[in-house]
Design a protein around this motif. Structure first.
Motif: not given
Ligand SMILES: Cc1cc2nc3c(=O)[nH]c(=O)nc-3n(C[C@H](O)[C@H](O)[C@H](O)COP(=O)(O)OP(=O)(O)OC[C@H]3O[C@@H](n4cnc5c(N)ncnc54)[C@H](O)[C@@H]3O)c2cc1C
Length: 132
Positions: A16-20
């Motif tokens: 999720g953090c990488a996508a965000a």
């Protein structure tokens, strides 16, 4: 949420953090909702292999990972009952010994730094709030 985001991401683990971070870097309006630190299970020790460097590079977070001061490891040891197995990374390269929570904290900060709005709450409560 003060205004509806273009993209809503649920879960502030590495994915999720990488996508965000990437989507915010590319100019999208992102909200990332994830559990507050205190609501997560006990931290999990993890060994990130040297190939993690490719992900740090794509995300532009190598400096932040370095600053976090994670232990650099030449491999890992796995115990199955009384038996241990030592695996060394190829070519003498080093990976990172992290806890899932500490790594997520670094990546969450980097998502914020790229402009993602982060809300730390449990998603079912959010859904109830959105419905009302
Ligand atoms: C015991 C174990 C050992 C492991 N060891 C290693 C290792 O040594 N090396 C390695 O590379 N990988 C290891 N892994 C795998 C690694 O942990 C996962 O691949 C990685 O965490 C997956 O990332 P993710 O972002 O997809 O999901 P997660 O890391 O699971 O992230 C999901 C996020 O969503 C949040 N969330 C969940 N439900 C809600 C909700 N209702 N509301 C709001 N937020 C919510 C969670 O709190 C979490 O932050 C291990 C996994 C386990 C279980």
């Amino acid at each position: 949420m003060s205004r509806s985001p273009e993209i809503l991401i649920i879960g502030g683990g590495p994915a999720g953090c990488a996508a965000a971070r990437l989507l915010a870097t590319w100019g999208h309006d992102i909200v990332l909702i994830t559990r507050p630190d205190g609501a997560s299970p006990a931290p999990l020790a993890e060994s990130i292999p040297p190939s993690g460097r490719k992900l740090w590079s794509v995300l532009g977070v190598q400096d932040a990972v370095d600053r976090a001061g994670f232990v650099r490891a030449t491999g890992n040891t796995v115990w199955w009952g009384a038996e241990s197995r030592v695996e060394l990374f190829a070519d003498g390269e080093r990976g990172w010994q992290v806890t899932d929570l500490a790594l997520a904290r670094v990546l969450l900060d980097q998502a914020r730094a790229a402009g993602a709005r982060v809300e730390q709450r449990i998603v079912s409560q959010t859904c109830e709030r959105l419905r009302s």
